[in-house]
Scaffold this motif. Structure first.
Motif, PDB file in Angstrom:
ATOM      1  N   GLU A 149       0.829  -1.217   0.000  1.00 43.93           N
ATOM      2  CA  GLU A 149       0.000   0.000   0.000  1.00 43.93           C
ATOM      3  C   GLU A 149       0.856   1.256   0.000  1.00 43.93           C
ATOM      4  O   GLU A 149       0.573   2.219  -0.726  1.00 43.93           O
ATOM      5  N   ARG A 150       1.923   1.233   0.797  1.00 44.22           N
ATOM      6  CA  ARG A 150       2.815   2.401   0.811  1.00 44.22           C
ATOM      7  C   ARG A 150       3.550   2.547  -0.523  1.00 44.22           C
ATOM      8  O   ARG A 150       3.749   3.670  -1.013  1.00 44.22           O
ATOM      9  N   LEU A 151       3.954   1.430  -1.123  1.00 43.74           N
ATOM     10  CA  LEU A 151       4.617   1.498  -2.424  1.00 43.74           C
ATOM     11  C   LEU A 151       3.676   2.026  -3.497  1.00 43.74           C
ATOM     12  O   LEU A 151       4.081   2.812  -4.366  1.00 43.74           O
ATOM     13  N   GLU A 152       2.412   1.600  -3.460  1.00 40.06           N
ATOM     14  CA  GLU A 152       1.448   2.087  -4.440  1.00 40.06           C
ATOM     15  C   GLU A 152       1.282   3.598  -4.328  1.00 40.06           C
ATOM     16  O   GLU A 152       1.256   4.318  -5.333  1.00 40.06           O
ATOM     17  N   GLY A 153       1.190   4.097  -3.089  1.00 42.65           N
ATOM     18  CA  GLY A 153       1.091   5.537  -2.904  1.00 42.65           C
ATOM     19  C   GLY A 153       2.327   6.272  -3.373  1.00 42.65           C
ATOM     20  O   GLY A 153       2.243   7.344  -3.980  1.00 42.65           O
ATOM     21  N   SER A 154       3.495   5.680  -3.132  1.00 40.92           N
ATOM     22  CA  SER A 154       4.743   6.313  -3.556  1.00 40.92           C
ATOM     23  C   SER A 154       4.854   6.358  -5.076  1.00 40.92           C
ATOM     24  O   SER A 154       5.242   7.380  -5.652  1.00 40.92           O
ATOM     25  N   PHE A 155       4.499   5.248  -5.745  1.00 43.85           N
ATOM     26  CA  PHE A 155       4.557   5.225  -7.204  1.00 43.85           C
ATOM     27  C   PHE A 155       3.569   6.220  -7.802  1.00 43.85           C
ATOM     28  O   PHE A 155       3.884   6.905  -8.783  1.00 43.85           O
ATOM     29  N   ALA A 157       2.438   8.966  -6.411  1.00 41.85           N
ATOM     30  CA  ALA A 157       2.931  10.324  -6.179  1.00 41.85           C
ATOM     31  C   ALA A 157       4.075  10.668  -7.136  1.00 41.85           C
ATOM     32  O   ALA A 157       4.147  11.790  -7.659  1.00 41.85           O
ATOM     33  N   GLN A 158       4.949   9.699  -7.377  1.00 36.62           N
ATOM     34  CA  GLN A 158       6.052   9.949  -8.311  1.00 36.62           C
ATOM     35  C   GLN A 158       5.529  10.190  -9.715  1.00 36.62           C
ATOM     36  O   GLN A 158       6.003  11.083 -10.435  1.00 36.62           O
ATOM     37  N   ARG A 159       4.543   9.379 -10.125  1.00 42.53           N
ATOM     38  CA  ARG A 159       3.984   9.541 -11.464  1.00 42.53           C
ATOM     39  C   ARG A 159       3.313  10.901 -11.619  1.00 42.53           C
ATOM     40  O   ARG A 159       3.476  11.577 -12.643  1.00 42.53           O
ATOM     41  N   HIS A 223       4.570   3.399 -15.796  1.00 43.41           N
ATOM     42  CA  HIS A 223       3.458   3.334 -14.859  1.00 43.41           C
ATOM     43  C   HIS A 223       2.105   3.579 -15.505  1.00 43.41           C
ATOM     44  O   HIS A 223       1.094   3.438 -14.828  1.00 43.41           O
TER      45      HIS A 223
END
Length: 393
Positions: A149-155, A157-159, A223
């Motif tokens: 879940e944290r990785l999904e949010g980070s990806f 946000a980066q996108r 992404h």
């Protein structure tokens, strides 16, 4: 020879098998101690009236003791032989039981491992959602779900940052380019230094614009969801890319060898991204090449994989001998050989990283190899698709 991989299941098998085997050894030892306890035959004193027959009785007792000792020895050998056979059987049974028990213990972990491997940057929304009692295994699965879940949010946000930053930066770039055009378009004579400076600034602005376009394309390939999938020929995309780089090829005096540019290499995907991918490969071969060099091209189908085949695009260039480790890193953003490769520092280091991202987004791969005799070999593989003619048939 390579040593066999030491897995947790192997260690558990050895542990449980050793425990079962030791239990069997203990059981057999207790059985032997109890069963082989020495039976002693004692000779009692003769009673009244037996003195006259004492020699005969003693002889009879000796005979019986000899027979009893022989029987006892035979029984001991049989018990030992049976124990040895039982121990061998227990060793095999212990190994089998240990492996079964280890497999049962590790089954939830294997399920978690398989589910985690299926989750990549394109489907971070998936979760393990492990069922079962609240034990250590479920705690591990819940921890991995939290990490995903944290990785999904980070990806995400980066996108969003890359897309928003690229779009926002285009406005001031366009404003600066328009200001230069207005300054040069004034009726008053423009000093030569100002004209030269404006030309340099326009060149740098074009470079920044290309860099931002590369950012957007890279973010979309890595992404973004691929839409508008069509069936395309790599050979035709290669021909179009060559036509687009004809001026650069002529300026460097490059010789192009088209070994096998065929219409058999069909693949399915986003037309814009695939065209950009092939264009970047050709641009890399032209830009990072020596004057008077050569380029060898081929596009075809490879049916030896056994998984439906692959469409292969191969671009080979000559030049100096390159470092293999540095070449393997060229598929990452901002990695380039620069002046060590061609004597120039052209490029932003995004070209081949975009190729790798587009190929991966379509289920393919980018393979970069340093040729032993010098130069670079680029191999792009994509899933093979049926040609439109075959589909219509």
């Amino acid at each position: 020879m390579r040593k066999p991989r030491r897995t947790v299941r192997m260690r558990f098998t050895v542990l449980y098998g050793a425990l079962f085997l030791l239990s069997g050894v203990g059981l057999l030892a207790i059985t032997n101690l109890v069963g082989l306890g020495g039976e002693q035959v004692t000779q009692s004193a003769p009673g009244p009236g037996q003195v006259s027959t004492l020699p005969a009785a003693a002889e009879q007792i000796a005979l019986l003791q000899a027979q009893l000792a022989g029987a006892h020895e035979t029984q001991a050998r049989q018990v030992l032989a049976g124990s040895a056979v039982a121990l061998a059987v227990m060793a095999v049974v212990s190994a089998i039981l240990g492996r079964i028990v280890a497999g049962r213990v590790l089954r939830p972990l294997r399920t978690i491992t398989a589910a985690t491997r299926r989750i990549s940057a394109d489907n971070l929304h998936e979760r393990l959602a492990a069922a079962g009692p609240a034990d250590e295994v479920k705690d591990l699965a819940d921890t991995i779900d939290g990490l995903l879940e944290r990785l999904e949010g980070s990806f995400a946000a980066q996108r969003r940052f890359v897309a928003n930053a690229s779009h926002e930066l285009r406005t001031p770039l366009a404003t600066m380019r328009a200001s230069l055009d207005v300054a040069l378009a004034k009726p008053d004579p423009v000093p030569a230094q100002t004209t030269a400076l404006a030309g340099r600034l326009r060149t740098e602005l074009d470079q920044v614009d290309r860099l931002l376009e590369g950012f957007l394309l890279l973010a979309r390939a890595e992404h973004g969801a691929l839409s508008d999938r069509v069936t395309l020929s790599l050979g035709r995309l290669l021909s179009v890319a060559l036509d687009g780089h004809a001026a650069g090829i002529a300026a460097k005096g490059l010789t192009v060898h088209a070994d096998a540019v065929l219409d058999t290499a069909w693949t399915r995907g986003n037309g814009t991204l695939l065209a950009q991918m092939v264009g970047n490969v050709i641009d890399n071969a032209v830009t990072h090449n020596v004057h008077g060099g050569w380029i060898r091209l081929s596009a075809g189908a490879d049916l030896t994989g056994g998984t439906g085949g692959t469409a292969r695009l191969v671009v080979e260039t000559g030049g100096a001998v390159l470092d293999r480790e540095q070449v393997e890193r060229l598929g990452r953003p901002f990695q380039r050989l620069g002046a060590d490769r061609t004597g120039a520092g052209d490029g932003s280091g995004l070209g081949l990283s975009i190729v790798a991202a587009v190929a991966a987004a379509h289920g393919g791969d980018l393979d970069l190899r340093a040729r032993p005799e010098g130069g670079l070999l680029v191999i792009v593989t994509l899933p093979l698709a049926a040609s439109p003619v075959e589909v219509g048939a």
